[in-house]
Design a protein around this motif. Structure first.
Motif, PDB file in Angstrom:
ATOM      1  N   ALA A   9      85.124 -23.675  51.637  1.00 30.28           N
ATOM      2  CA  ALA A   9      84.366 -24.132  52.817  1.00 30.28           C
ATOM      3  C   ALA A   9      83.908 -25.578  52.665  1.00 30.28           C
ATOM      4  CB  ALA A   9      83.166 -23.219  53.053  1.00 30.28           C
ATOM      5  N   HIS A  10      83.787 -26.044  51.429  1.00 33.58           N
ATOM      6  CA  HIS A  10      83.405 -27.438  51.181  1.00 33.58           C
ATOM      7  C   HIS A  10      84.606 -28.371  51.164  1.00 33.58           C
ATOM      8  CE1 HIS A  10      79.087 -27.220  50.573  1.00 33.58           C
ATOM      9  NE2 HIS A  10      79.281 -26.067  49.970  1.00 33.58           N
ATOM     10  N   GLY A  11      85.811 -27.812  51.411  1.00 37.31           N
ATOM     11  CA  GLY A  11      86.984 -28.658  51.565  1.00 37.31           C
ATOM     12  C   GLY A  11      87.954 -28.681  50.409  1.00 37.31           C
ATOM     13  N   LEU A  12      87.714 -27.909  49.370  1.00 32.12           N
ATOM     14  CA  LEU A  12      88.670 -27.886  48.262  1.00 32.12           C
ATOM     15  C   LEU A  12      89.855 -27.012  48.621  1.00 32.12           C
ATOM     16  CD1 LEU A  12      86.352 -27.551  45.132  1.00 32.12           C
ATOM     17  CD2 LEU A  12      87.358 -29.616  46.113  1.00 32.12           C
ATOM     18  N   GLY A  13      91.034 -27.420  48.184  1.00 36.16           N
ATOM     19  CA  GLY A  13      92.220 -26.601  48.348  1.00 36.16           C
ATOM     20  C   GLY A  13      92.168 -25.420  47.387  1.00 36.16           C
ATOM     21  N   PRO A  14      93.104 -24.480  47.502  1.00 42.36           N
ATOM     22  CA  PRO A  14      93.049 -23.261  46.692  1.00 42.36           C
ATOM     23  C   PRO A  14      93.035 -23.510  45.186  1.00 42.36           C
ATOM     24  CG  PRO A  14      94.720 -23.078  48.394  1.00 42.36           C
ATOM     25  CD  PRO A  14      94.204 -24.477  48.440  1.00 42.36           C
ATOM     26  N   GLN A  15      93.897 -24.397  44.715  1.00 41.94           N
ATOM     27  CA  GLN A  15      93.946 -24.661  43.282  1.00 41.94           C
ATOM     28  C   GLN A  15      92.651 -25.313  42.791  1.00 41.94           C
ATOM     29  OE1 GLN A  15      96.414 -25.584  45.454  1.00 41.94           O
ATOM     30  NE2 GLN A  15      98.025 -24.141  44.869  1.00 41.94           N
ATOM     31  N   ALA A  16      92.167 -26.293  43.530  1.00 42.54           N
ATOM     32  CA  ALA A  16      90.923 -26.969  43.144  1.00 42.54           C
ATOM     33  C   ALA A  16      89.735 -26.016  43.223  1.00 42.54           C
ATOM     34  CB  ALA A  16      90.684 -28.190  44.025  1.00 42.54           C
ATOM     35  N   ALA A  17      89.715 -25.154  44.239  1.00 42.08           N
ATOM     36  CA  ALA A  17      88.633 -24.179  44.364  1.00 42.08           C
ATOM     37  C   ALA A  17      88.635 -23.217  43.185  1.00 42.08           C
ATOM     38  CB  ALA A  17      88.761 -23.417  45.681  1.00 42.08           C
ATOM     39  N   ALA A  18      89.818 -22.803  42.763  1.00 42.83           N
ATOM     40  CA  ALA A  18      89.926 -21.901  41.609  1.00 42.83           C
ATOM     41  C   ALA A  18      89.378 -22.571  40.357  1.00 42.83           C
ATOM     42  CB  ALA A  18      91.374 -21.464  41.406  1.00 42.83           C
ATOM     43  N   VAL A  19      89.736 -23.825  40.135  1.00 43.37           N
ATOM     44  CA  VAL A  19      89.222 -24.554  38.973  1.00 43.37           C
ATOM     45  C   VAL A  19      87.710 -24.683  39.066  1.00 43.37           C
ATOM     46  CG1 VAL A  19      89.189 -26.806  37.809  1.00 43.37           C
ATOM     47  CG2 VAL A  19      91.369 -25.808  38.537  1.00 43.37           C
ATOM     48  N   TRP A  20      87.211 -25.086  40.222  1.00 45.91           N
ATOM     49  CA  TRP A  20      85.765 -25.266  40.405  1.00 45.91           C
ATOM     50  C   TRP A  20      85.018 -23.965  40.166  1.00 45.91           C
ATOM     51  CZ3 TRP A  20      81.984 -23.358  43.676  1.00 45.91           C
ATOM     52  CH2 TRP A  20      80.787 -24.076  43.709  1.00 45.91           C
ATOM     53  N   ALA A  21      85.593 -22.840  40.624  1.00 42.12           N
ATOM     54  CA  ALA A  21      84.935 -21.542  40.498  1.00 42.12           C
ATOM     55  C   ALA A  21      85.166 -20.899  39.132  1.00 42.12           C
ATOM     56  CB  ALA A  21      85.431 -20.604  41.596  1.00 42.12           C
ATOM     57  N   GLY A  22      86.028 -21.488  38.318  1.00 39.84           N
ATOM     58  CA  GLY A  22      86.313 -20.921  37.004  1.00 39.84           C
ATOM     59  C   GLY A  22      87.157 -19.655  37.075  1.00 39.84           C
ATOM     60  N   VAL A  23      88.010 -19.582  38.103  1.00 37.61           N
ATOM     61  CA  VAL A  23      88.868 -18.411  38.309  1.00 37.61           C
ATOM     62  C   VAL A  23      90.315 -18.834  38.059  1.00 37.61           C
ATOM     63  CG1 VAL A  23      89.694 -16.764  40.043  1.00 37.61           C
ATOM     64  CG2 VAL A  23      87.294 -17.444  40.007  1.00 37.61           C
ATOM     65  N   PRO A  24      91.035 -18.133  37.183  1.00 32.64           N
ATOM     66  CA  PRO A  24      92.444 -18.477  36.977  1.00 32.64           C
ATOM     67  C   PRO A  24      93.220 -18.362  38.297  1.00 32.64           C
ATOM     68  CG  PRO A  24      91.697 -16.914  35.312  1.00 32.64           C
ATOM     69  CD  PRO A  24      90.603 -17.020  36.332  1.00 32.64           C
ATOM     70  N   GLU A  25      94.133 -19.284  38.505  1.00 32.51           N
ATOM     71  CA  GLU A  25      94.864 -19.318  39.768  1.00 32.51           C
ATOM     72  C   GLU A  25      95.642 -18.022  40.008  1.00 32.51           C
ATOM     73  OE1 GLU A  25      97.973 -22.133  42.198  1.00 32.51           O
ATOM     74  OE2 GLU A  25      97.054 -22.931  40.390  1.00 32.51           O
ATOM     75  N   HIS A  26      96.173 -17.420  38.952  1.00 29.96           N
ATOM     76  CA  HIS A  26      96.911 -16.168  39.138  1.00 29.96           C
ATOM     77  C   HIS A  26      95.993 -15.052  39.645  1.00 29.96           C
ATOM     78  CE1 HIS A  26      95.266 -15.208  35.147  1.00 29.96           C
ATOM     79  NE2 HIS A  26      95.515 -13.943  35.437  1.00 29.96           N
ATOM     80  N   LEU A  27      94.715 -15.082  39.250  1.00 30.50           N
ATOM     81  CA  LEU A  27      93.765 -14.092  39.740  1.00 30.50           C
ATOM     82  C   LEU A  27      93.460 -14.329  41.217  1.00 30.50           C
ATOM     83  CD1 LEU A  27      91.971 -11.670  39.185  1.00 30.50           C
ATOM     84  CD2 LEU A  27      90.216 -13.246  38.321  1.00 30.50           C
ATOM     85  N   LEU A  28      93.328 -15.589  41.605  1.00 32.34           N
ATOM     86  CA  LEU A  28      93.134 -15.921  43.016  1.00 32.34           C
ATOM     87  C   LEU A  28      94.301 -15.392  43.839  1.00 32.34           C
ATOM     88  CD1 LEU A  28      91.957 -17.316  45.502  1.00 32.34           C
ATOM     89  CD2 LEU A  28      92.958 -19.461  44.667  1.00 32.34           C
TER      90      LEU A  28
END
Length: 63
Positions: A9-28
């Motif tokens: 919602a703050h404008g990060l794309g999926p990969q950047a949001a995953a990094v910011w949230a500390g969630v591995p991209e495969h889990l996303l």
């Protein structure tokens, strides 16, 4: 999941949001594929960011 929605919602794309949230991209990707409500919420967060001129010009999230 909430951190991913917030980052999106703050404008990060999926990969950047995953990094910011500390969630591995495969889990996303797994959550998006297996949880239709979460996928819809991510779409809504992306739309919200775009409506406010914040989202990158990406083509959706990785499924």
């Amino acid at each position: 999941m909430a951190a991913l929605l917030q980052a999106t919602a703050h404008g990060l794309g999926p990969q950047a949001a995953a990094v910011w949230a500390g969630v591995p991209e495969h889990l996303l990707r797994s959550w998006l594929a297996q949880d239709p409500a979460f996928a819809t919420a991510m779409d809504a967060a992306t739309a919200l960011a775009r409506a406010h001129g914040l989202a990158p010009k990406a083509h959706g999230h990785p499924r």
